[in-house]
Design an enzyme around this catalytic site. Structure first.
Site: not given
Ligand SMILES: NC(=O)c1ccc[n+]([C@@H]2O[C@H](COP(=O)([O-])OP(=O)(O)OC[C@H]3O[C@@H](n4cnc5c(N)ncnc54)[C@H](O)[C@@H]3O)[C@@H](O)[C@H]2O)c1
Ligand SMILES: [Zn+2]
Length: 352
Positions: A114, A136, A178, A220, A230, A237, A241, A244, A248, A260
């Site tokens: 929990r 999120k 992004e 943000k 949101e 918020r 998007n 997006h 998406h 992404h």
């Molecule tokens: N929660 C939220 O508010 C929010 C907002 C925007 C995006 N997202 C989500 O975030 C995700 C995308 O995030 P991302 O682009 O970080 O992707 P990711 O976490 O897949 O990382 C991208 C790649 O970089 C590698 N990596 C991480 N740190 C590293 C480092 N220091 N050196 C070398 N390689 C490294 C990872 O292993 C992966 O292969 C999506 O799923 C998206 O939906 C969430």
């Molecule tokens: Zn995004």
């Protein structure tokens, strides 16, 4: 966010203070730290060293990398590993990785017994400028991206820009995808700064990343603090998007062969093109986004599906909601975008 307010520590080398910050925030002695194979290689040694110096008892869990791991089944495996190790309710969780690790760790932390306190240590450009802040989390469902998740604000965020030096070019560009949305959300002047420092960003120069991340996070945090969950229908918020709705859809339809941030970059350009046709944005301003894409020598638009498939996906249920650019003003929420508008805007991708 009142009692859920938290600090964001952003800068070069800050990972060495992870242990001290966990002590300052009175986190429990027992910590679970989730990384993926890539973030573990770069960031786990300094993170563990700092936490051990501060006397914490740590269970490191490493998961495979990639968007496909953002699943209920992966979350279940992590729950199981924590139960096997008898992680008590009085423990805390640290997310050490990109947005995927952050979203999975946040979901696990908010559901295990929990709820455990969570620390976000983002290690990708995208997660440092966006996903680690705002609370999120979630996993994907075969039917929809981010379909299952919760809101769970971290205790603090620690973003060390030095950890970005090992990031592959593709993930740097995805982070820029992004970042490029933010001038459309609320800070038009940021576009000029991004244009001036695009090469610095692409080489993850610490000073440029620090300044730009701080400006993105200022936008943000302001929107999140006004509208944490949101719920505002036409602002708040949701404005984050922008780009997006198309982004998406392209990401899902590519079966995640588009990252992404790559999909958001394309989404910003396509939705910008709809905005131009509506007279919401000058063509010259849209071209600034197109030029940034070209300057980065990106080719990933070739992985986007065509307009017909996109339209079928977007208009299969009720009218899709778009956060359309209205540059240089704040983006705006609309629900009256037509299939014909989307289809003709998609042609902009051919010119890239
Ligand atoms: N929660 C939220 O508010 C929010 C907002 C925007 C995006 N997202 C989500 O975030 C995700 C995308 O995030 P991302 O682009 O970080 O992707 P990711 O976490 O897949 O990382 C991208 C790649 O970089 C590698 N990596 C991480 N740190 C590293 C480092 N220091 N050196 C070398 N390689 C490294 C990872 O292993 C992966 O292969 C999506 O799923 C998206 O939906 C969430
Ligand atoms: Zn995004």
């Amino acid at each position: 966010l009142g009692e859920r307010s938290y600090d964001i520590h952003l800068g070069a080398g800050v990972v060495t203070s992870l242990g001290a910050l966990c002590l300052r925030h009175r986190l429990p002695k027992r910590l679970v730290i989730l990384a993926d194979t890539n973030s573990a290689r770069v960031a786990l040694p300094p993170a563990l060293a700092s936490l051990r110096r501060a006397g914490f008892d740590i269970l490191p869990i490493t998961m495979p990398a990639g968007e496909r791991q953002k699943s209920l089944s992966r979350a279940g495996k992590i729950h199981a590993e924590m139960l096997r190790a008898r992680v008590p309710r009085s423990a805390a969780m640290i997310a050490l990785g990109g947005g995927v690790v952050g979203d999975v760790a946040g979901f696990v932390a908010s559901t295990y017994r929990r709820g455990l306190p969570l620390v976000q240590c983002p290690t990708t450009l995208l997660s440092q400028v966006d996903s680690s802040v705002g609370g999120k989390n979630g996993v994907n469902h075969p039917a929809a991206k981010n379909a299952v998740g919760t809101f769970h604000q971290p205790v603090f965020v620690l973003a060390d820009t030095d950890l970005l030096v090992t990031l592959p070019r593709r993930d740097i560009v995805s982070g820029i995808g992004e970042i490029i949305k933010y001038p459309l959300v609320d800070d038009p002047g940021l576009l000029e700064f991004i244009e001036e420092h695009l090469e610095d960003l692409a080489s993850v120069d610490g000073a440029a990343v620090g300044t730009i991340a701080a400006r993105c996070l200022a936008i943000k945090t302001r929107l999140v603090s006004q509208d944490e969950r949101e719920t505002k229908p036409d602002g708040g918020r949701a404005l984050l998007n922008v780009g997006h709705t198309v982004g998406h859809a392209l990401e899902s339809l590519s079966r995640y062969s588009l990252r992404h941030g790559e999909a958001v970059f394309l989404g910003v350009i396509v939705e910008g093109s709809i905005a131009v046709r509506r007279g919401w944005m000058q063509e010259a301003d849209l071209n600034r986004f197109v030029n940034a894409y070209r300057r980065l020598r990106c080719r990933f638009h070739s992985r986007a599906v065509g307009g017909t498939i996109l339209v079928k996906y977007l208009f299969k249920g009720s009218a899709p909601r778009f956060v359309l650019p209205r540059f240089p003003h704040q983006a705006g929420v609309v629900t009256d975008v037509t299939p014909a508008e989307v289809k003709s805007a998609m042609r902009v991708l051919r010119s890239l």
